[in-house]
Design an enzyme around this catalytic site. Structure first.
Site, PDB file in Angstrom:
ATOM      1  N   ARG A   1      12.621  40.136  18.011  1.00 11.68           N
ATOM      2  CA  ARG A   1      12.178  39.491  19.233  1.00 11.68           C
ATOM      3  C   ARG A   1      13.209  38.926  20.251  1.00 11.68           C
ATOM      4  O   ARG A   1      13.152  38.095  20.904  1.00 11.68           O
ATOM      5  CB  ARG A   1      11.278  38.304  18.753  1.00 11.68           C
ATOM      6  CG  ARG A   1      10.141  38.530  17.847  1.00 11.68           C
ATOM      7  CD  ARG A   1       9.173  39.387  18.458  1.00 11.68           C
ATOM      8  NE  ARG A   1       7.858  39.500  17.798  1.00 11.68           N
ATOM      9  CZ  ARG A   1       7.461  40.354  16.852  1.00 11.68           C
ATOM     10  NH1 ARG A   1       8.586  41.434  16.709  1.00 11.68           N
ATOM     11  NH2 ARG A   1       6.377  40.604  16.214  1.00 11.68           N
ATOM     12  N   LEU A   2      14.354  39.901  20.076  1.00  5.93           N
ATOM     13  CA  LEU A   2      15.419  39.324  20.985  1.00  5.93           C
ATOM     14  C   LEU A   2      15.380  40.292  22.274  1.00  5.93           C
ATOM     15  O   LEU A   2      16.251  41.100  22.354  1.00  5.93           O
ATOM     16  CB  LEU A   2      16.848  39.601  20.035  1.00  5.93           C
ATOM     17  CG  LEU A   2      17.005  38.678  18.884  1.00  5.93           C
ATOM     18  CD1 LEU A   2      18.275  38.942  18.027  1.00  5.93           C
ATOM     19  CD2 LEU A   2      16.970  36.956  19.304  1.00  5.93           C
TER      20      LEU A   2
END
Length: 233
Positions: free
Chosen positions: A206-207
């Site tokens: 989720r970066l």
């Protein structure tokens, strides 16, 4: 990891989700100065790779602050903004008449990309709407006349309205379909003129890579200038 869903009589839980893993990367130093140029690049690149890339979520808000969202189809992107067409009596049109701002979101799952747009709205010219309407399929033209969009109707009412419109314009079943059906007064286009655009690239854990364009208030309307920022995932 594939998406894992747990279903029980009173609850649905998403326990895990596919990881995003795009090789693309964006940053303020690598994107063009004009966000519409970047959108056109992205939109052209997903043709053939993404099913229905023109589908976008449109969110509007009533004067009392109640939001509503639905999927519409993008029909044009020009130097001023994003254009779609609809019934001017529909809920979304009534809300945009009352509160002339909207947001759009396009999600292209196959390539791990997303675009978000926020801006004020305006109706396109009647000439633009007529030009688009002329190229619509016959059934869609009839539907634009027959449907009083977003209103409650009886079970058989729509079929009856379609028959009335077909008779009005001389549409015959199985006959010559070269029928001249004009643009209804209650139907046409809206343009979302962006004040903010965000471009999103999905990354593992989720970066995600996120770049936001903000229109500078002191820049000219016809040639806006943009502040470009990187956002935290």
């Amino acid at each position: 990891m594939d998406t894992v869903i747990q279903v029980s009589p009173d609850k649905i839980k998403v326990l895990a989700h596919n990881q995003y893993d795009s090789s693309d990367h964006i940053s303020p130093s690598t994107v063009p100065a004009n966000p519409l140029d970047l959108f056109r690049q992205w939109f052209a690149s997903v043709q053939g790779a993404v099913h229905e890339p023109e589908a976008m979520a449109l969110s509007t808000v009533s004067l009392s602050g109640v939001p509503s969202t639905r999927i519409v189809h993008l029909k044009q992107v020009d130097s001023h903004g994003f254009v779609f067409y609809t019934n001017y009596n529909s809920r979304k049109s009534r809300e945009m008449d009352a509160n002339p701002y909207a947001s759009l979101a396009l999600y292209w799952r196959e390539v791990h990309r997303q675009v978000r747009v926020i801006g004020r709205v305006e109706k396109v010219t009647k000439e633009e709407s007529e030009a688009y309407f002329r190229d619509r399929p016959l059934g869609s033209k009839i539907g634009a006349w027959a449907s009083n969009q977003s209103t409650v109707i009886a079970e058989s009412e729509l079929d009856q309205q379609i028959k009335i419109i077909e008779e009005r314009f001389g549409v015959k079943e199985g006959g010559d379909q070269e029928v001249d059906i004009p643009l209804p007064n209650h139907w046409g286009g809206w343009r979302v003129i962006p004040n903010e655009l965000e471009f999103w690239v999905g990354k593992p854990s989720r970066l995600h890579a996120r770049v936001r364009y903000l229109r500078r208030e002191d820049s000219p309307t016809e040639a806006p200038e943009w502040t470009i920022e990187r956002l935290s995932p």
